[in-house]
Design a protein around this motif. Structure first.
Motif, PDB file in Angstrom:
ATOM      1  N   GLU A   1      61.569  56.171  56.211  1.00 39.71           N
ATOM      2  CA  GLU A   1      61.389  56.379  56.862  1.00 39.71           C
ATOM      3  C   GLU A   1      61.125  58.380  56.265  1.00 39.71           C
ATOM      4  OE1 GLU A   1      62.923  58.911  60.811  1.00 39.71           O
ATOM      5  OE2 GLU A   1      62.720  56.337  61.030  1.00 39.71           O
TER       6      GLU A   1
ATOM      7  N   ASP B   1      57.613  62.729  59.181  1.00 39.14           N
ATOM      8  CA  ASP B   1      57.607  62.234  60.607  1.00 39.14           C
ATOM      9  C   ASP B   1      57.935  61.309  60.845  1.00 39.14           C
ATOM     10  OD1 ASP B   1      55.758  61.119  58.719  1.00 39.14           O
ATOM     11  OD2 ASP B   1      53.423  61.602  59.939  1.00 39.14           O
ATOM     12  N   GLY B   2      58.417  60.869  60.055  1.00 41.61           N
ATOM     13  CA  GLY B   2      59.008  59.288  60.760  1.00 41.61           C
ATOM     14  C   GLY B   2      57.915  57.798  60.502  1.00 41.61           C
ATOM     15  N   GLN B   3      57.068  58.232  59.157  1.00 42.23           N
ATOM     16  CA  GLN B   3      56.126  56.950  59.484  1.00 42.23           C
ATOM     17  C   GLN B   3      57.161  55.847  58.385  1.00 42.23           C
ATOM     18  OE1 GLN B   3      53.113  56.491  60.526  1.00 42.23           O
ATOM     19  NE2 GLN B   3      53.023  57.913  61.551  1.00 42.23           N
ATOM     20  N   GLN B   4      56.592  54.801  58.360  1.00 38.72           N
ATOM     21  CA  GLN B   4      57.764  53.376  57.053  1.00 38.72           C
ATOM     22  C   GLN B   4      56.841  53.660  56.134  1.00 38.72           C
ATOM     23  OE1 GLN B   4      60.762  52.537  58.088  1.00 38.72           O
ATOM     24  NE2 GLN B   4      61.102  54.141  59.470  1.00 38.72           N
TER      25      GLN B   4
END
Length: 252
Positions: free
Chosen positions: A9, A12-15
């Motif tokens: 992660e 900004d939380g993007q995988q």
């Protein structure tokens, strides 16, 4: 020798995805625009050669590329997003003593990681397929890439966008997501480069005329050396000479 695929992660939380090959000293390598870790580092044997020499080769897929998230929301592409992704991966893996490098956009991302000074300082740095204009004037070719992406599928052989379009088709890229990448670019001024007091290898194809002067980039760095290999901007990354140039620099 096989590679593995992992997810983490980002800030900004993007995988985002990364692959690894080999065991030993960590070496983070970042691929170029429209490409991915598989195409840039694994397909033509560069990662395998480096891994065989005792490196743990860590290869992220940039956001909007490869197996990483491909958001279409403009908010997912703030300035320096790619450098922040690299910093997040380095932190996720707990790397403190490592080497760092990239090809083209990956090399520019490496420059931004150094300029920001957030991640632990790497021991040595490899900037491949990157000249001075690719660092100090990132907007110079933005219009070209915007044309490729907004007109994707419309270009025919002979158009200057055709080869980039063809490459993007081979990697299965998402033109909408990749447009966002253009908004993340940040110039790095020469005075910042002058502060990079660590060993840097600049390596590029002898026919590469797309990203400015390689010797010009070397001149702006206090401890840099330049190695030419066969090929142009698109083909040099496929050459065995790329790993042959990188290895003695990292092991010397």
């Amino acid at each position: 020798m096989t590679d593995t695929v992992n997810m983490f992660e980002s800030f900004d939380g993007q995988q985002l995805a990364w692959r690894e090959m080999g065991q030993g000293r960590p070496l983070v390598l970042i691929h170029g625009f429209f490409s991915d870790a598989q195409t840039n580092w694994i397909k033509y044997g560069t990662a395998e050669k480096l891994a065989a020499a005792g490196f743990r080769v860590i290869m992220p897929d940039l956001r909007a590329h490869g197996q990483s998230a491909r958001p279409h929301d403009a908010a997912a592409y703030p300035p320096d997003a790619l450098a922040r992704d690299a910093e997040a991966l380095i932190a996720h893996l707990g790397l403190t003593d490592y080497d760092l490098g990239g090809y083209s956009l990956g090399a520019r991302t490496t420059v931004r990681v150094l300029a920001r000074g957030v991640a632990p300082r790497p021991r040595r740095v490899v900037l491949s397929g990157l000249g001075d204009e690719g660092v100090t004037d990132t907007g110079r070719r933005t219009g070209f890439f915007r044309s490729v992406l907004t007109g994707f599928g419309s270009f025919v052989r002979g158009d200057r966008e055709f080869m980039s379009q063809a490459f993007l088709k081979t990697t299965g890229g998402d033109p909408v997501a990749l447009l966002g990448i253009l908004d993340t670019f940040v110039d790095t001024p020469p005075q910042a480069l002058a502060g990079f007091d660590l060993p840097v290898l600049v390596v590029a194809g002898v026919e590469d005329d797309e990203v400015g002067s390689f010797t010009g980039l070397v001149a702006m760095l206090p401890d840099a050396r330049f190695v030419e290999i066969p090929g142009n901007h698109m083909s040099a990354v496929t050459r065995p000479e790329l790993a042959d140039a990188i290895l003695p620099f990292l092991t010397g």
